[in-house]
Design an enzyme around this catalytic site. Structure first.
Site, PDB file in Angstrom:
ATOM      1  N   GLY A  12      55.911  41.055  50.743  1.00 19.35           N
ATOM      2  CA  GLY A  12      54.504  41.475  50.831  1.00 19.35           C
ATOM      3  C   GLY A  12      54.088  41.591  52.284  1.00 19.35           C
ATOM      4  N   THR A 126      53.942  35.143  55.888  1.00 23.76           N
ATOM      5  CA  THR A 126      53.383  35.214  54.538  1.00 23.76           C
ATOM      6  C   THR A 126      51.963  34.702  54.591  1.00 23.76           C
ATOM      7  OG1 THR A 126      53.340  34.256  52.318  1.00 23.76           O
ATOM      8  CG2 THR A 126      54.592  33.019  53.931  1.00 23.76           C
ATOM      9  N   ASP A 128      50.599  33.407  52.313  1.00 23.87           N
ATOM     10  CA  ASP A 128      50.607  32.175  51.516  1.00 23.87           C
ATOM     11  C   ASP A 128      50.903  30.932  52.367  1.00 23.87           C
ATOM     12  OD1 ASP A 128      50.191  33.884  49.438  1.00 23.87           O
ATOM     13  OD2 ASP A 128      51.996  33.384  48.325  1.00 23.87           O
ATOM     14  N   ARG A 163      23.948  30.359  40.003  1.00 27.79           N
ATOM     15  CA  ARG A 163      25.174  30.657  39.255  1.00 27.79           C
ATOM     16  C   ARG A 163      26.356  29.814  39.710  1.00 27.79           C
ATOM     17  NH1 ARG A 163      24.527  37.192  39.267  1.00 27.79           N
ATOM     18  NH2 ARG A 163      23.546  37.351  37.219  1.00 27.79           N
ATOM     19  N   GLY A 171      48.127  32.903  46.657  1.00 32.73           N
ATOM     20  CA  GLY A 171      48.811  31.612  46.789  1.00 32.73           C
ATOM     21  C   GLY A 171      49.598  31.372  45.527  1.00 32.73           C
ATOM     22  N   GLU A 223      45.686  31.790  42.884  1.00 31.44           N
ATOM     23  CA  GLU A 223      46.213  32.585  41.759  1.00 31.44           C
ATOM     24  C   GLU A 223      47.305  31.846  40.973  1.00 31.44           C
ATOM     25  OE1 GLU A 223      48.156  36.083  43.350  1.00 31.44           O
ATOM     26  OE2 GLU A 223      49.388  34.874  44.689  1.00 31.44           O
ATOM     27  N   ARG A 267      30.203  33.809  37.259  1.00 28.82           N
ATOM     28  CA  ARG A 267      30.749  35.104  37.672  1.00 28.82           C
ATOM     29  C   ARG A 267      32.089  34.906  38.364  1.00 28.82           C
ATOM     30  NH1 ARG A 267      27.265  36.536  34.767  1.00 28.82           N
ATOM     31  NH2 ARG A 267      25.641  38.091  35.113  1.00 28.82           N
ATOM     32  N   HIS A 273      44.457  41.878  47.077  1.00 25.44           N
ATOM     33  CA  HIS A 273      45.157  42.370  48.266  1.00 25.44           C
ATOM     34  C   HIS A 273      44.261  42.610  49.464  1.00 25.44           C
ATOM     35  CE1 HIS A 273      48.140  42.856  45.146  1.00 25.44           C
ATOM     36  NE2 HIS A 273      49.042  42.883  46.112  1.00 25.44           N
TER      37      HIS A 273
END
Ligand code: F6P
Length: 347
Positions: A12, A126, A128, A163, A171, A223, A267, A273
Site C-alpha cells: 500500500g 506503512t 499502520d 450524537r 490499522g 479497521e 453516525r 484511503h
C-alpha cells in the site's frame, strides 16, 4: 565498473515514498557515484524487468508529493515462483543491489530474496506503523494527522447534535493510528486490534461520560479491531489474493449496537484511503529522507539483508526477518489513552 542499484516501492502506498526515492537517488549518485534504476509497480517490475533510469532531474520536485512516482503493487516474487525472474533481471540489467521500500509483506519478501542470495536493503513504510525493530515508518505521521483533523471536525458536529460518532481508521493488525489520533483528538473510547472489545463495556464507559455532563461522544475504531468472543458476530471480510482479510466497515457493525445500548443517535465515518493520500507532513519527509540516505549508505557498505530503522532519534538497522513481524501498540500508550475514558478512570 559503476555500481548500479535498483529501488522499488511495494504494498500500500504512503505519504513520504517520493521523499525516500529522492534521497536514495541523490545519495546514490551524488555521494557514492552509483547509477539508479527505478522498478515500476513494486516486485512486479523486478520480475518483468520494467524499469526507468532515475537521475537527480527525475526526482526533482517530488519531495512534497504523495503517492509514489514508481507505482506500487502487492506482487511477491516468492509466492509467484519469481525468484529466478528476479535473478535474471538483476543479471540482464546489471543490477548489483536493491532498495525495497515497503511494509510487512515487502520486508517478508525481501527477507526471502535475501535468503536466496539477492543483495537487498529495506526501508520501513506503512501508515499502520506496525513493523518491528523501528520506532518509525514512513507515512504514519501523515495518517495520524489526517485522522486527528477528521476527529476534530467530527467533534464540533457531534456536539451540535448530541450524537455518538464512530470513526473508523486504518490499522489491520495494530492500533497505532487509532490510538495516536484518538489521543490527539480526545476520543472517548478507542478500539484496537490488540484488545478484542465488548460493546456492553464500551456503552457503559460512554453512559458514564454522559452522566457527568457530556452530551456527545467520539469512538475511534481501527479497521482490524474485533469483538471479544461470544459478544457479537465477527464480520465476514472478503479475502485478498493471499487469503488475508480485506478489512473495512467494522464501524457499521458497531454503530447500530452502540445506538441501541446507549439510546443515542449514532453516525459513522470511515476514513479509508484518504489517510494514505496527499502531501506528507514534515516528520514523514524528514524520516523518509534519513531512511533513503541511510539505506544507500548501507548498500555502499555491503550491509545487505537488513532494514534501516529509527531507534529513538538515531538511524540503525534490523535484520529483515525480524522487521517483518507485527509491532503491537505498547501497553503504556494504551494506558495513557484510557486515562481519558470516563468509567475506567474512576475504577
Ligand atoms: O497496510 C496499510 C493499509 O493501509 C491497511 O491499513 C489497509 O487495510 C490496507 O493498507 C488497505 O490496502 P488496499 O490499498 O489494498 O485497499
Amino acid at each position: 565498473m559503476t555500481t548500479r542499484i535498483g529501488v522499488l516501492t511495494a504494498g500500500g502506498d504512503a505519504p513520504g515514498l517520493n521523499a525516500a526515492i529522492r534521497a536514495v537517488v541523490r545519495t546514490a549518485i551524488g555521494v557514492h557515484g552509483f547509477e539508479v534504476l527505478g522498478f515500476r509497480k513494486g516486485w512486479r517490475g523486478v520480475m518483468d524487468g520494467n524499469v526507468l533510469e532515475l537521475t537527480p532531474a527525475s526526482v526533482q520536485g517530488i519531495l512534497h508529493r504523495g503517492g509514489t512516482i514508481l507505482g506500487s503493487s502487492g506482487a511477491d516474487p516468492y509466492h509467484e515462483q519469481g525468484v529466478e525472474r528476479v535473478r535474471r533481471t538483476f543479471a540482464d540489467l546489471g543490477v548489483d543491489a536493491l532498495v525495497t521500500i515497503g511494509g510487512e509483506g515487502t520486508m517478508g519478501a525481501a527477507a526471502h530474496m535475501s535468503s536466496e542470495g539477492v543483495p537487498v536493503v529495506g526501508i520501513p513504510k506503512t501508515i499502520d506503523n506496525d513493523l518491528s525493530g523501528t520506532d518509525a515508518c514512513i507515512g504514519f505521521a501523515t495518517a495520524v494527522q489526517v485522522a486527528t483533523d477528521a476527529i476534530d471536525r467530527l467533534h464540533t458536529t457531534a456536539e451540535s447534535h448530541d450524537r455518538l460518532m464512530v470513526v473508523e481508521v486504518m490499522g489491520r493488525s495494530a492500533g497505532w493510528i487509532a490510538l495516536s489520533s484518538g489521543i490527539a483528538g480526545g476520543a472517548d473510547t478507542i478500539l484496537v486490534p490488540e484488545h478484542p472489545f465488548d460493546l456492553e463495556e464500551v456503552a457503559s464507559v460512554l453512559r458514564r461520560r454522559h452522566l457527568t455532563g457530556h452530551s456527545f461522544s467520539i469512538v475511534v475504531v481501527a479497521e482490524g479491531a474485533l469483538p471479544a468472543e461470544g459478544t457479537m458476530p465477527v464480520p465476514d471480510y472478503p479475502k485478498d489474493p493471499r487469503g488475508a482479510p480485506r478489512f473495512g466497515g467494522i464501524a457499521y457493525e458497531i454503530a447500530p449496537r452502540l445506538e441501541e445500548l446507549t439510546g443515542w443517535e449514532t453516525r459513522v465515518t470511515v476514513l479509508g484511503h484518504v489517510q494514505r493520500g496527499g502531501s506528507p507532513v514534515a516528520v514523514d519527509r524528514i524520516v523518509a529522507t534519513r531512511f533513503g540516505a541511510a539505506a544507500t549508505d548501507l548498500i555502499a557498505q555491503g550491509g545487505f539483508g537488513q532494514m534501516v530503522a529509527l531507534h529513538g532519534d538515531r538511524i540503525g538497522e534490523v535484520p529483515l526477518p525480524e522487521a517483518a513481524k507485527v509491532r503491537p501498540v505498547p501497553k503504556e500508550l494504551v494506558a495513557v489513552a484510557e486515562l481519558f475514558f470516563e468509567e475506567r478512570r474512576r475504577r
